[in-house]
Design an enzyme around this catalytic site. Structure first.
Site, mmCIF file in Angstrom:
data_model
loop_
_atom_site.group_PDB
_atom_site.id
_atom_site.type_symbol
_atom_site.label_atom_id
_atom_site.label_comp_id
_atom_site.label_asym_id
_atom_site.label_seq_id
_atom_site.Cartn_x
_atom_site.Cartn_y
_atom_site.Cartn_z
ATOM 1 N N ALA A 120 0.817 -1.216 0.000
ATOM 2 C CA ALA A 120 0.000 0.000 0.000
ATOM 3 C C ALA A 120 0.849 1.265 0.000
ATOM 4 O O ALA A 120 0.435 2.290 -0.555
ATOM 5 C CB ALA A 120 -0.944 -0.006 1.201
ATOM 6 N N GLN A 228 -6.584 -0.865 5.265
ATOM 7 C CA GLN A 228 -7.197 -1.389 6.490
ATOM 8 C C GLN A 228 -8.663 -1.760 6.301
ATOM 9 O O GLN A 228 -9.307 -2.250 7.229
ATOM 10 C CB GLN A 228 -7.078 -0.359 7.620
ATOM 11 C CG GLN A 228 -5.659 -0.030 8.029
ATOM 12 C CD GLN A 228 -4.989 -1.147 8.822
ATOM 13 O OE1 GLN A 228 -5.639 -2.096 9.259
ATOM 14 N NE2 GLN A 228 -3.683 -1.042 9.016
ATOM 15 N N SER A 248 -3.435 -3.657 0.258
ATOM 16 C CA SER A 248 -2.277 -4.351 0.834
ATOM 17 C C SER A 248 -2.594 -5.822 1.034
ATOM 18 O O SER A 248 -3.723 -6.172 1.393
ATOM 19 C CB SER A 248 -1.894 -3.710 2.172
ATOM 20 O OG SER A 248 -0.885 -4.461 2.819
ATOM 21 N N HIS A 250 -0.745 -8.025 3.222
ATOM 22 C CA HIS A 250 -0.495 -8.591 4.555
ATOM 23 C C HIS A 250 -1.461 -8.113 5.628
ATOM 24 O O HIS A 250 -1.382 -8.541 6.776
ATOM 25 C CB HIS A 250 0.956 -8.333 4.983
ATOM 26 C CG HIS A 250 1.257 -6.931 5.403
ATOM 27 N ND1 HIS A 250 1.459 -6.579 6.713
ATOM 28 C CD2 HIS A 250 1.423 -5.802 4.687
ATOM 29 C CE1 HIS A 250 1.740 -5.284 6.781
ATOM 30 N NE2 HIS A 250 1.719 -4.796 5.563
ATOM 31 N N THR A 288 9.642 -7.428 -12.210
ATOM 32 C CA THR A 288 9.018 -8.741 -12.323
ATOM 33 C C THR A 288 7.928 -8.907 -11.265
ATOM 34 O O THR A 288 8.183 -8.706 -10.076
ATOM 35 C CB THR A 288 10.066 -9.853 -12.155
ATOM 36 O OG1 THR A 288 11.072 -9.703 -13.151
ATOM 37 C CG2 THR A 288 9.433 -11.229 -12.269
ATOM 38 N N CYS A 374 4.329 1.900 11.638
ATOM 39 C CA CYS A 374 5.289 2.685 10.853
ATOM 40 C C CYS A 374 5.864 3.855 11.643
ATOM 41 O O CYS A 374 6.855 4.460 11.244
ATOM 42 C CB CYS A 374 4.613 3.202 9.587
ATOM 43 S SG CYS A 374 3.943 1.875 8.568
#
Length: 450
Positions: A120, A228, A248, A250, A288, A374
């Protein structure tokens, strides 16, 4: 139910059986590094065993069914999806396109509107900087809120250094932005409005559909960071009228290192690529495409589509169990953010008359955080809570409890017990709490300065 699901997966999933086979060697390595007969020691913290995990907003565990889908693309079908001359490339390309369709289906988009990225953060950078760089001759103004994720705010600050103008709108005490303020801030040269769907720190859900409708009427591109929100609340890019959406892997029980960017085709939104290379992903994101990660994100989206309603019911019940359990035994507990417009799996609480760092350290048997992963290295109070008008001392005492698919009733009950114990212990040592119990108004006291 969550524990039974996990137990079933352990007995039926080939991934879980493989991991069990490998676990002895892993345990030996772990033991050499930080484990002894009395428990686990790491970074100066010693606990009796692995802590309860209640930090799902930071990251979620990979669902074993997702890992099952990924493994073949590490071991046998390992081809480069951009290799067009042999079977290995063809089967990887098919897997990537299947995953693209699974991501698109979860947000009611066309697979042609999905661009795979590293996460993200990259999707947000492409959205904010990419749009403004592409339209820089006519559009020089961005609108966002003060409570956005750090990567959106930092992208906006980067644009300011390049001469663009940015309006950072405040939010109310409930964390919700005022749509009329957005409307008033829009100018003829506004090139983008960016508002997060579900806030990562306090879990409030912004009125994205209303903002999108307004932006469409005024002809302004609208971006939302939905990292989220994906797989947790219903998302429909058509109803929301978004031009760009960051996603995102994960955060939805998929792998780390992969994300996606939704880019509307009609009316078409254009961006300037932030990375140069082989022109993969329609030239928007060269490099890739990592087939196993993309397959994992697709599988996670497919599972979320099937299980979102059930997950939401369970998580809502667990959130009530957690909040009611704490409120039954403690006073001075404040829920940060709107109680009505919020995702149930994110419960951000402040505890009056308790020092936040001491509370976090005391809860070493529960993996929780005081805000965004973060920015967790900072000792400053959360900028999100400060934007809500939360007093600095209360902002310092906030704890974010993240509840997810595999959280159990027993874990919630244990978290309540440990939280109550630690708060009561710290309050017993607090002279301020003693004064409050005696009926003294602390805010009316004029403290002497030395």
């Amino acid at each position: 139910m969550a524990s039974r699901l996990l137990q079933t997966l352990k007995t039926t999933s080939p991934t879980c059986r493989l991991l069990s086979h490998l676990s002895t060697a892993t345990a030996v390595v772990a033991k050499e590094s930080y484990e002894d007969a009395d428990g686990i020691s790491m970074k100066g913290v010693k606990i009796s065993g692995r802590p309860l995990y209640l930090d799902v907003q930071a990251t979620s565990p990979v669902d074993p069914r997702v890992l099952d889908a990924m493994l073949p693309y590490y071991l046998s079908s390992f081809g480069n999806p951009h290799s067009r001359t042999h079977l290995y490339g063809w089967e990887s390309e098919l897997a990537v396109e299947k995953a693209r369709a699974e991501v698109a289906a979860l947000i009611n988009a066309s697979p042609k509107e999905i661009v795979f990225t590293s996460g993200a953060t990259e999707s947000n950078n492409i959205s904010v900087k990419g749009v403004m760089h592409f339209y820089k001759d006519k559009k020089r103004h961005v609108i966002t809120t003060q409570t956005e994720h750090k990567c959106v705010l930092d992208s906006c600050r980067h644009l300011q250094q390049e001469g663009f103008e940015v309006t950072y709108l405040p939010v109310g005490s409930d964390g919700i932005v005022d749509i009329d303020q957005i409307r008033s801030a829009i100018r003829p040269d506004t090139g983008l409005v960016s508002v997060m769907t579900v806030n990562n720190e306090i879990g409030v859900i912004q009125p994205i559909e209303e903002i999108g409708k307004m932006c469409k009427e005024l002809g302004v591109p609208f971006h939302t960071d939905a990292a989220q929100a994906l797989g947790k609340i219903p998302i429909d890019v058509e109803k929301m009228n978004v031009s760009l959406m960051s996603l995102s892997g994960h955060k939805i029980y998929g792998p780390k290192g992969v994300g996606a960017l939704y880019m509307r085709r009609r009316p078409r939104i254009r961006v300037e690529p932030q990375m140069n290379g082989g022109g993969q992903e329609r030239g928007i994101r060269s490099g890739t495409v990592p087939t196993p990660l993309v397959v994992g994100m697709g599988a996670a989206c497919e599972l979320a589509m099937k299980e979102m309603e059930y997950d939401d019911e369970r998580i809502t019940a667990l959130q009530k169990r957690l909040l009611n359990g704490i409120n039954a035994k403690l006073d001075g507990v404040v829920v940060n953010g709107s109680r009505e417009r919020r995702y149930a799996g994110n419960l951000n609480l402040s505890f009056a008359y308790v020092e936040g760092e001491s509370l976090l350290m005391g809860l070493k048997e529960v993996a929780v955080s005081s805000g965004s992963a973060c920015t967790s290295a900072s000792l400053e109070p959360s900028y999100v809570l400060r934007a809500l008008g939360v007093d600095e001392d209360m902002a310092h005492t906030s704890i974010r409890f993240g509840i997810g698919r595999f959280t159990t009733d027993a874990e919630i009950d244990r978290a309540v017990e440990l939280t109550v114990q630690q708060v009561e212990k710290l309050r017993e040592m607090s002279p301020l709490y003693e004064m409050v119990k005696e009926g003294i108004d602390i805010k009316s006291i004029q403290w002497a300065q030395h």
